[in-house]
Design a protein around this motif. Structure first.
Motif, PDB file in Angstrom:
ATOM      1  N   VAL A 158      -0.261  -0.498  -3.693  1.00  0.00           N
ATOM      2  CA  VAL A 158       0.981  -0.246  -2.952  1.00  0.00           C
ATOM      3  C   VAL A 158       0.935  -0.936  -1.593  1.00  0.00           C
ATOM      4  O   VAL A 158       1.905  -1.575  -1.170  1.00  0.00           O
ATOM      5  CB  VAL A 158       1.224   1.274  -2.807  1.00  0.00           C
ATOM      6  CG1 VAL A 158       2.286   1.574  -1.767  1.00  0.00           C
ATOM      7  CG2 VAL A 158       1.625   1.871  -4.147  1.00  0.00           C
ATOM      8  N   PHE A 159      -0.187  -0.833  -0.891  1.00  0.00           N
ATOM      9  CA  PHE A 159      -0.290  -1.485   0.416  1.00  0.00           C
ATOM     10  C   PHE A 159      -0.280  -3.008   0.297  1.00  0.00           C
ATOM     11  O   PHE A 159       0.305  -3.693   1.147  1.00  0.00           O
ATOM     12  CB  PHE A 159      -1.529  -1.005   1.178  1.00  0.00           C
ATOM     13  CG  PHE A 159      -1.286   0.254   1.943  1.00  0.00           C
ATOM     14  CD1 PHE A 159      -0.555   0.246   3.118  1.00  0.00           C
ATOM     15  CD2 PHE A 159      -1.775   1.456   1.485  1.00  0.00           C
ATOM     16  CE1 PHE A 159      -0.310   1.406   3.829  1.00  0.00           C
ATOM     17  CE2 PHE A 159      -1.546   2.632   2.187  1.00  0.00           C
ATOM     18  CZ  PHE A 159      -0.805   2.609   3.363  1.00  0.00           C
TER      19      PHE A 159
ATOM     20  N   PHE B  84      11.877  -4.815   6.927  1.00  0.00           N
ATOM     21  CA  PHE B  84      11.037  -3.688   7.308  1.00  0.00           C
ATOM     22  C   PHE B  84      11.501  -2.374   6.694  1.00  0.00           C
ATOM     23  O   PHE B  84      10.706  -1.629   6.131  1.00  0.00           O
ATOM     24  CB  PHE B  84      10.991  -3.566   8.841  1.00  0.00           C
ATOM     25  CG  PHE B  84      10.169  -2.402   9.315  1.00  0.00           C
ATOM     26  CD1 PHE B  84       8.805  -2.518   9.424  1.00  0.00           C
ATOM     27  CD2 PHE B  84      10.765  -1.190   9.639  1.00  0.00           C
ATOM     28  CE1 PHE B  84       8.027  -1.452   9.844  1.00  0.00           C
ATOM     29  CE2 PHE B  84      10.005  -0.116  10.058  1.00  0.00           C
ATOM     30  CZ  PHE B  84       8.636  -0.249  10.167  1.00  0.00           C
ATOM     31  N   VAL B  85      12.777  -2.059   6.817  1.00  0.00           N
ATOM     32  CA  VAL B  85      13.263  -0.748   6.371  1.00  0.00           C
ATOM     33  C   VAL B  85      13.097  -0.590   4.861  1.00  0.00           C
ATOM     34  O   VAL B  85      12.577   0.419   4.377  1.00  0.00           O
ATOM     35  CB  VAL B  85      14.734  -0.515   6.798  1.00  0.00           C
ATOM     36  CG1 VAL B  85      15.283   0.763   6.190  1.00  0.00           C
ATOM     37  CG2 VAL B  85      14.827  -0.448   8.323  1.00  0.00           C
ATOM     38  N   ALA B  86      13.494  -1.603   4.095  1.00  0.00           N
ATOM     39  CA  ALA B  86      13.387  -1.496   2.637  1.00  0.00           C
ATOM     40  C   ALA B  86      11.925  -1.443   2.188  1.00  0.00           C
ATOM     41  O   ALA B  86      11.557  -0.613   1.348  1.00  0.00           O
ATOM     42  CB  ALA B  86      14.092  -2.679   1.971  1.00  0.00           C
ATOM     43  N   ALA B  87      11.081  -2.311   2.750  1.00  0.00           N
ATOM     44  CA  ALA B  87       9.672  -2.339   2.348  1.00  0.00           C
ATOM     45  C   ALA B  87       8.965  -1.043   2.748  1.00  0.00           C
ATOM     46  O   ALA B  87       8.177  -0.493   1.967  1.00  0.00           O
ATOM     47  CB  ALA B  87       8.966  -3.539   2.980  1.00  0.00           C
TER      48      ALA B  87
ATOM     49  N   LEU C 131      10.033   1.767   0.418  1.00  0.00           N
ATOM     50  CA  LEU C 131       9.327   1.679  -0.865  1.00  0.00           C
ATOM     51  C   LEU C 131       7.864   2.108  -0.728  1.00  0.00           C
ATOM     52  O   LEU C 131       7.334   2.810  -1.597  1.00  0.00           O
ATOM     53  CB  LEU C 131       9.408   0.258  -1.421  1.00  0.00           C
ATOM     54  CG  LEU C 131      10.773  -0.173  -1.928  1.00  0.00           C
ATOM     55  CD1 LEU C 131      10.750  -1.652  -2.305  1.00  0.00           C
ATOM     56  CD2 LEU C 131      11.209   0.679  -3.104  1.00  0.00           C
ATOM     57  N   LEU C 132       7.222   1.693   0.346  1.00  0.00           N
ATOM     58  CA  LEU C 132       5.827   2.082   0.582  1.00  0.00           C
ATOM     59  C   LEU C 132       5.689   3.593   0.673  1.00  0.00           C
ATOM     60  O   LEU C 132       4.867   4.207  -0.014  1.00  0.00           O
ATOM     61  CB  LEU C 132       5.306   1.444   1.873  1.00  0.00           C
ATOM     62  CG  LEU C 132       3.980   2.011   2.399  1.00  0.00           C
ATOM     63  CD1 LEU C 132       2.812   1.457   1.616  1.00  0.00           C
ATOM     64  CD2 LEU C 132       3.824   1.748   3.871  1.00  0.00           C
ATOM     65  N   MET C 133       6.513   4.202   1.499  1.00  0.00           N
ATOM     66  CA  MET C 133       6.396   5.642   1.706  1.00  0.00           C
ATOM     67  C   MET C 133       6.790   6.422   0.457  1.00  0.00           C
ATOM     68  O   MET C 133       6.192   7.457   0.163  1.00  0.00           O
ATOM     69  CB  MET C 133       7.214   6.051   2.919  1.00  0.00           C
ATOM     70  CG  MET C 133       6.660   5.428   4.184  1.00  0.00           C
ATOM     71  SD  MET C 133       7.372   6.096   5.661  1.00  0.00           S
ATOM     72  CE  MET C 133       6.713   7.724   5.604  1.00  0.00           C
ATOM     73  N   LEU C 134       7.767   5.932  -0.277  1.00  0.00           N
ATOM     74  CA  LEU C 134       8.146   6.576  -1.529  1.00  0.00           C
ATOM     75  C   LEU C 134       6.984   6.515  -2.524  1.00  0.00           C
ATOM     76  O   LEU C 134       6.638   7.513  -3.158  1.00  0.00           O
ATOM     77  CB  LEU C 134       9.396   5.925  -2.117  1.00  0.00           C
ATOM     78  CG  LEU C 134       9.844   6.444  -3.482  1.00  0.00           C
ATOM     79  CD1 LEU C 134      10.209   7.926  -3.406  1.00  0.00           C
ATOM     80  CD2 LEU C 134      11.009   5.621  -3.995  1.00  0.00           C
ATOM     81  N   ALA C 135       6.377   5.344  -2.639  1.00  0.00           N
ATOM     82  CA  ALA C 135       5.248   5.197  -3.570  1.00  0.00           C
ATOM     83  C   ALA C 135       4.074   6.077  -3.156  1.00  0.00           C
ATOM     84  O   ALA C 135       3.426   6.707  -4.006  1.00  0.00           O
ATOM     85  CB  ALA C 135       4.818   3.738  -3.642  1.00  0.00           C
ATOM     86  N   LEU C 136       3.788   6.152  -1.865  1.00  0.00           N
ATOM     87  CA  LEU C 136       2.693   7.012  -1.404  1.00  0.00           C
ATOM     88  C   LEU C 136       3.008   8.490  -1.653  1.00  0.00           C
ATOM     89  O   LEU C 136       2.133   9.258  -2.074  1.00  0.00           O
ATOM     90  CB  LEU C 136       2.404   6.772   0.073  1.00  0.00           C
ATOM     91  CG  LEU C 136       1.795   5.423   0.423  1.00  0.00           C
ATOM     92  CD1 LEU C 136       1.642   5.279   1.928  1.00  0.00           C
ATOM     93  CD2 LEU C 136       0.460   5.230  -0.270  1.00  0.00           C
ATOM     94  N   SER C 137       4.240   8.869  -1.404  1.00  0.00           N
ATOM     95  CA  SER C 137       4.640  10.262  -1.667  1.00  0.00           C
ATOM     96  C   SER C 137       4.497  10.601  -3.139  1.00  0.00           C
ATOM     97  O   SER C 137       3.998  11.671  -3.500  1.00  0.00           O
ATOM     98  CB  SER C 137       6.090  10.493  -1.238  1.00  0.00           C
ATOM     99  OG  SER C 137       6.227  10.332   0.140  1.00  0.00           O
ATOM    100  N   ARG C 138       4.926   9.695  -4.002  1.00  0.00           N
ATOM    101  CA  ARG C 138       4.814   9.932  -5.439  1.00  0.00           C
ATOM    102  C   ARG C 138       3.348   9.934  -5.887  1.00  0.00           C
ATOM    103  O   ARG C 138       2.975  10.669  -6.786  1.00  0.00           O
ATOM    104  CB  ARG C 138       5.596   8.860  -6.210  1.00  0.00           C
ATOM    105  CG  ARG C 138       7.100   8.882  -5.925  1.00  0.00           C
ATOM    106  CD  ARG C 138       7.775  10.101  -6.443  1.00  0.00           C
ATOM    107  NE  ARG C 138       7.710  10.056  -7.898  1.00  0.00           N
ATOM    108  CZ  ARG C 138       7.788  11.105  -8.679  1.00  0.00           C
ATOM    109  NH1 ARG C 138       7.937  12.297  -8.164  1.00  0.00           N
ATOM    110  NH2 ARG C 138       7.719  10.987  -9.979  1.00  0.00           N
ATOM    111  N   ALA C 139       2.509   9.116  -5.246  1.00  0.00           N
ATOM    112  CA  ALA C 139       1.083   9.096  -5.586  1.00  0.00           C
ATOM    113  C   ALA C 139       0.435  10.442  -5.289  1.00  0.00           C
ATOM    114  O   ALA C 139      -0.519  10.844  -5.950  1.00  0.00           O
ATOM    115  CB  ALA C 139       0.367   7.980  -4.829  1.00  0.00           C
TER     116      ALA C 139
END
Length: 143
Positions: A82-83, A95-98, A101-109
């Motif tokens: 993800v990183f 920045f906002v979109a990336a 997506l990063l924070m969403l993926a980390l939250s789901r992880a």
């Protein structure tokens, strides 16, 4: 015993990475008026944290021989990917979109529910953009 050797090897690798960061950034220069402590401060701070973490890992490896267990190892692998994806997507999609997506993926992880994770990720991404781009004047990639 394999895990302890792996921990020590990873710790030494982190220390070497920290040294590489310091060597790579020692030539960074900036105008005094733009940044009084210079552009090296952030990479050197990160290198210091990497070195301390690496030393700790090398000196005090995890006591459990089977650490990390398979689910934890998979989660760590996903987070690493993800990183790497974040670094690759930051410039092309902004920045906002990336960051969303990063924070969403980390939250789901970490087993967060989708909609609250998405709302939180978007909110924090917009707030971070406003803080850095508007308040602090740091140029960030925009779509």
């Amino acid at each position: 015993m394999i895990s302890r050797r792996a921990d020590r090897a990873a710790g030494i690798g982190l220390v070497l990475l920290a040294v590489a960061v310091v060597l790579a950034t020692r030539g960074f220069r900036g105008a005094f008026l733009t940044d009084p402590i210079g552009p090296r401060a952030m990479p050197w701070l990160a290198a210091g944290l990497l070195a301390l973490s690496g030393l700790w890992l090398a000196v005090r490896p995890h006591p459990d021989r089977d650490w990390p267990r398979a689910p934890v190892a998979r989660r760590l692998g996903v987070i690493t990917l993800v990183f790497l994806g974040y670094a690759a997507l930051l410039q092309p999609i902004g920045f906002v979109a990336a960051t969303t997506l990063l924070m969403l993926a980390l939250s789901r992880a970490f087993e967060g529910r989708f909609w609250p994770s998405l709302a939180g990720a978007l909110g924090v991404s917009v707030l971070l953009y406003l803080l850095f781009a508007v308040v602090l004047g740091v140029p960030l990639p925009v779509l």
